[in-house]
Design an enzyme around this catalytic site. Structure first.
Site, PDB file in Angstrom:
ATOM      1  CB  CYS A   1      12.363 -29.694 -23.659  1.00  0.00           C
ATOM      2  SG  CYS A   1      11.727 -28.107 -23.108  1.00  0.00           S
TER       3      CYS A   1
ATOM      4  CB  CYS B   1      12.947 -26.404 -25.453  1.00  0.00           C
ATOM      5  SG  CYS B   1      13.000 -26.733 -23.705  1.00  0.00           S
ATOM      6  CG  ASP B   2      13.550 -28.628 -28.720  1.00  0.00           C
ATOM      7  OD1 ASP B   2      14.149 -27.544 -28.829  1.00  0.00           O
ATOM      8  OD2 ASP B   2      13.996 -29.597 -28.086  1.00  0.00           O
TER       9      ASP B   2
END
Ligand code: NAP
Length: 315
Positions: free
Chosen positions: A134, A137-138
Site C-alpha cells: 500500500c 499507507c506507507d
C-alpha cells in the site's frame, strides 16, 4: 433471540456501500459488516480520475466516506466485524461474526479482493519492515530513499508514480517485456525522470530478513538467467489482488482462482443452481473489469435483486 436482518452486506467498499445506499433507501435497514479492510481498495488509493461526476477527480477515501454518509442517511448501519463462518443451507442465513451471530434474510457479498503477495519467505518476513502493498499507507516512510515496485499493471504504475513524491528513485520491476497497464498510466511512468522501468525481471529474494529491515533485492533476468542485486530500502507490491471468498467454498460456486461465479452478474449459484437470497457484487465476483464504477453498478444490481427477493417472499 438473535435479531433477523432483512439484508446484511459483507464489505464496505464501493460495491457494498452502493448496495447499502439502495437497500437502505428501499427501507431494508441494511447492516454493513465492514470487514478486514474497511472502505475497501478505494480507501487506500489516491486520486480517482475516472469515477463519473468528478471532472477534477476525487480522493478515494473521500469518495468512500461520501458513500458511507449517503447510505447512513437512509438508515444503513455499520459494524466493524468480520465473518468467521456462514451457513447458507438454512433460511434466514446464519452468520458467525467476530461480534456474534447474525441472521439474515438476504446476504450481499461484497467482500472484495485483497493484495496479492509474491509469496517469498523473505518478503513475508519483512512485511511492515520495508515491504508493503500500500503506497498511500506507507510511502511516507521512504522519504529521500530508493525503492522498488513490482508489477506491470495500472496498480504498479499508480504506486510508482505516487511514490516519487517521497522516494528519490523508484525502480519498477516487471516479469515480462510488455505491460498490462493502460497506455496513459504507462506513458506517465515512462516519462517520469525518477522512475526506471526494468522488464523481464523477477525478485528472487528480499534482502534484510535478519536485520528486519529491507536493504535490497536479489533479482533474476528471465531472458538470460543472470542474477543481480538492487540496493533499495523499500519494496512495494502492485501485482493484483485475490478475491475474499474462501469462506463460501462448498456453499456457492467459486471459479479456479476463487472468484464467486455469478449468473446475471450478481446471482450466486451452487452447482449452477441459484442460491436464493445470496447475491455477490464488486471485485469478489469480477475478474475482468474491477473498476470503482462497475463495482458500484453491480452493488446496485445486487441490492435491487435482494429487494425483489424479499418482496417475493412476503417481507
Ligand atoms: P493487473 O492488471 O492484474 O496487473 C497485475 C500485474 O502484476 C501484472 O502485470 C502481472 O504480470 C503482475 N503479477 C501478477 N502476479 C505476479 C507475480 N507473482 N510476480 C510478478 N508479477 C506478478 O492488476 P492491477 O494492476 O491491480 O489492476 C487491476 C484492475 O484495476 C485493472 O483493471 C486496472 O485497470 C484497474 N486499476 C486502474 C487504475 C487507474 O485507472 N488509475 C489504478 C489501479 C488499478 P503479467 O502482466 O505478467 O500477468
Amino acid at each position: 433471540m438473535t435479531d433477523i436482518r432483512e439484508t446484511v452486506i459483507l464489505g464496505s467498499g464501493c460495491a457494498g456501500l452502493t448496495a447499502a445506499i439502495y437497500t437502505a433507501r428501499a427501507g431494508l435497514n441494511p447492516l454493513v459488516l465492514e470487514g478486514h479492510e474497511p472502505g475497501g481498495q478505494l480507501s487506500i488509493t489516491t486520486l480517482v480520475e475516472n469515477f463519473p461526476g468528478w471532472p477534477e477527480g476525487i480522493q478515494g477515501p473521500e469518495l468512500i466516506e461520501n458513500m458511507k454518509k449517503q447510505a447512513a442517511r437512509f438508515g444503513a448501519t455499520y459494524q466493524l466485524a468480520h465473518l468467521q463462518s456462514v451457513a447458507l443451507n438454512a433460511h434466514p442465513f446464519r452468520l458467525q461474526t467476530s461480534v456474534g451471530e447474525i441472521h439474515a434474510r438476504t446476504l450481499i457479498v461484497a467482500s472484495g479482493a485483497s493484495a496479492r503477495w509474491l509469496g517469498l519467505p523473505s518478503e513475508q518476513a519483512l512485511i511492515g519492515h520495508g515491504v508493503s502493498s500500500c503506497a498511500t499507507c506507507d510511502g511516507f516512510f521512504f522519504r529521500g530513499k530508493e525503492i522498488a515496485v513490482v508489477g506491470g499493471g495500472d496498480s504498479a504504475m499508480e504506486e510508482a508514480l505516487f511514490l516519487t513524491r517521497f522516494a528519490t528513485k523508484v525502480t519498477l520491476l516487471h516479469r515480462r517485456e510488455s505491460f498490462r497497464a493502460s497506455k496513459i498510466m504507462l506513458e506517465r511512468a515512462i516519462a517520469h525522470p525518477n522512475i526506471e522501468l526494468r522488464t523481464n525481471t523477477i525478485v528472487e529474494e528480499v534482502l534484510g530478513a535478519e536485520e528486519k529491515d529491507v536493504r535490497g533485492l536479489r533479482l533474476r533476468d528471465v531472458t538470460n538467467g543472470q542474477k543481480s542485486e538492487l540496493k533499495i530500502s523499500g519494496l512495494f507490491l502492485g501485482i493484483g489482488h485475490v478475491p475474499n471468498a474462501r469462506m463460501f467454498a462448498g456453499q456457492i460456486d467459486l471459479d479456479e482462482d476463487g472468484y464467486i461465479r455469478t449468473m446475471n452478474n450478481v446471482m450466486t449459484t451452487l452447482n449452477g443452481v441459484i442460491v436464493p437470497g445470496v447475491f455477490a457484487c464488486g471485485d469478489v465476483q469480477d475478474r475482468r473489469y474491477r473498476q470503482a464504477v462497475t463495482a458500484a453498478g453491480s452493488g446496485c444490481m445486487a441490492a435491487l435483486e435482494a429487494e425483489k427477493f424479499l418482496e417475493e417472499h412476503g417481507h
